[in-house]
Motif scaffolding. Structure first.
Motif, short mmCIF file in Angstrom:
data_model
loop_
_atom_site.label_atom_id
_atom_site.label_comp_id
_atom_site.label_asym_id
_atom_site.label_seq_id
_atom_site.Cartn_x
_atom_site.Cartn_y
_atom_site.Cartn_z
N LYS A 51 0.57 -1.15 -0.01
CA LYS A 51 -0.27 0.01 -0.31
C LYS A 51 0.86 1.49 -0.16
N GLY A 52 2.22 1.27 -0.32
CA GLY A 52 2.66 2.08 -0.31
C GLY A 52 3.39 2.61 0.99
N ASP A 53 3.98 2.10 2.26
CA ASP A 53 3.88 2.05 3.11
C ASP A 53 5.49 2.19 3.33
N GLU A 54 6.44 3.29 3.52
CA GLU A 54 7.87 3.56 3.58
C GLU A 54 7.88 2.61 5.17
N ALA A 55 7.74 3.00 5.86
CA ALA A 55 8.06 2.68 7.18
C ALA A 55 7.93 1.27 7.46
N ALA A 56 7.55 0.65 6.80
CA ALA A 56 6.33 -0.88 6.78
C ALA A 56 7.95 -1.60 5.15
N LEU A 57 8.05 -1.34 4.89
CA LEU A 57 9.77 -1.04 4.22
C LEU A 57 10.92 -0.78 4.72
N GLU A 58 11.14 0.32 5.11
CA GLU A 58 11.81 0.40 6.10
C GLU A 58 12.27 -1.03 8.05
N ALA A 59 11.17 -1.50 7.97
CA ALA A 59 10.89 -2.27 8.62
C ALA A 59 11.59 -3.49 8.15
N ILE A 60 11.03 -4.16 7.54
CA ILE A 60 11.30 -5.74 6.53
C ILE A 60 12.73 -5.41 6.38
N VAL A 89 20.80 -6.67 -3.36
CA VAL A 89 20.22 -6.59 -1.87
C VAL A 89 18.65 -5.66 -2.88
N GLN A 90 20.17 -4.42 -3.37
CA GLN A 90 18.69 -3.25 -3.76
C GLN A 90 17.84 -3.62 -5.40
N GLN A 91 17.70 -4.60 -5.91
CA GLN A 91 16.79 -5.24 -6.64
C GLN A 91 16.39 -5.87 -6.22
N VAL A 92 16.49 -6.73 -5.28
CA VAL A 92 15.21 -7.44 -4.53
C VAL A 92 14.79 -5.73 -3.30
N PHE A 93 14.97 -5.75 -2.76
CA PHE A 93 13.67 -4.19 -2.47
C PHE A 93 12.98 -3.50 -3.08
N LEU A 94 13.70 -3.05 -4.21
CA LEU A 94 12.97 -2.73 -5.07
C LEU A 94 11.93 -3.29 -5.35
N ALA A 95 11.97 -4.65 -5.74
CA ALA A 95 11.25 -5.33 -6.47
C ALA A 95 9.89 -5.20 -5.80
N THR A 96 10.70 -5.76 -4.23
CA THR A 96 9.26 -5.49 -3.12
C THR A 96 8.63 -4.50 -2.82
N TRP A 97 9.68 -3.23 -3.18
CA TRP A 97 8.67 -1.72 -3.05
C TRP A 97 7.60 -1.51 -3.73
N GLN A 98 8.34 -2.29 -5.21
CA GLN A 98 7.38 -2.17 -6.22
C GLN A 98 6.19 -3.34 -6.80
N GLY A 99 6.04 -4.25 -5.76
CA GLY A 99 5.45 -5.56 -5.93
C GLY A 99 5.34 -6.34 -6.44
N THR A 100 6.96 -6.81 -6.94
CA THR A 100 7.07 -7.66 -7.75
C THR A 100 7.89 -8.31 -7.32
N GLY A 101 8.38 -8.67 -6.49
CA GLY A 101 9.38 -9.06 -5.34
C GLY A 101 9.10 -10.43 -4.39
N TYR A 102 7.87 -10.46 -4.36
CA TYR A 102 7.02 -11.16 -2.86
C TYR A 102 6.02 -12.54 -3.42
N ASP A 103 6.05 -13.15 -3.46
CA ASP A 103 5.14 -13.62 -3.82
C ASP A 103 4.80 -14.93 -2.90
N PRO A 104 3.52 -14.99 -1.41
CA PRO A 104 3.35 -15.80 -0.70
C PRO A 104 3.04 -17.51 -0.83
N LYS A 105 2.63 -17.89 -2.31
CA LYS A 105 2.58 -19.08 -2.18
C LYS A 105 4.06 -19.87 -2.50
N ARG A 106 5.25 -19.27 -2.73
CA ARG A 106 6.27 -18.96 -3.55
C ARG A 106 7.08 -19.44 -2.62
N GLY A 107 7.01 -17.98 -1.37
CA GLY A 107 7.89 -18.10 -0.27
C GLY A 107 9.08 -17.46 -0.21
#
Length: 82
Positions: A29-38, A64-82
């Protein structure tokens, strides 16, 4: 008729996993504080793993930068894949 319910092969979900899921939902949802916590929780481990695999600190930082950028953009994590 069996006197017991079938047992599923699943593990209980840990409180940390539930918290991570809540943080990732906030990131979506665009919460920067949540990204920082992760990042605070997993950035170091992510870097250590990338460094061990790549044997190059600069490349590991890029990964690491690409991983967290992908997470921020919503393309980095799929809970079904873990």
């Amino acid at each position: 008729m069996p006197d017991r319910l079938p047992v599923r092969n699943s593990r209980p979900v840990s409180p940390a996993a539930l918290e991570d899921a809540a943080l990732l939902a906030r990131v979506a949802k665009g919460d920067e504080a949540a990204l920082e916590a992760i990042y605070q929780r997993y950035g170091g481990a992510c870097f250590a793993l990338a460094r061990r695999i790549l044997n190059d600190a600069q490349l590991a930082e890029d990964v690491v930068q690409q991983v967290f950028l992908a997470t921020w953009q919503g393309t980095g994590y799929d809970p079904k894949r873990g």
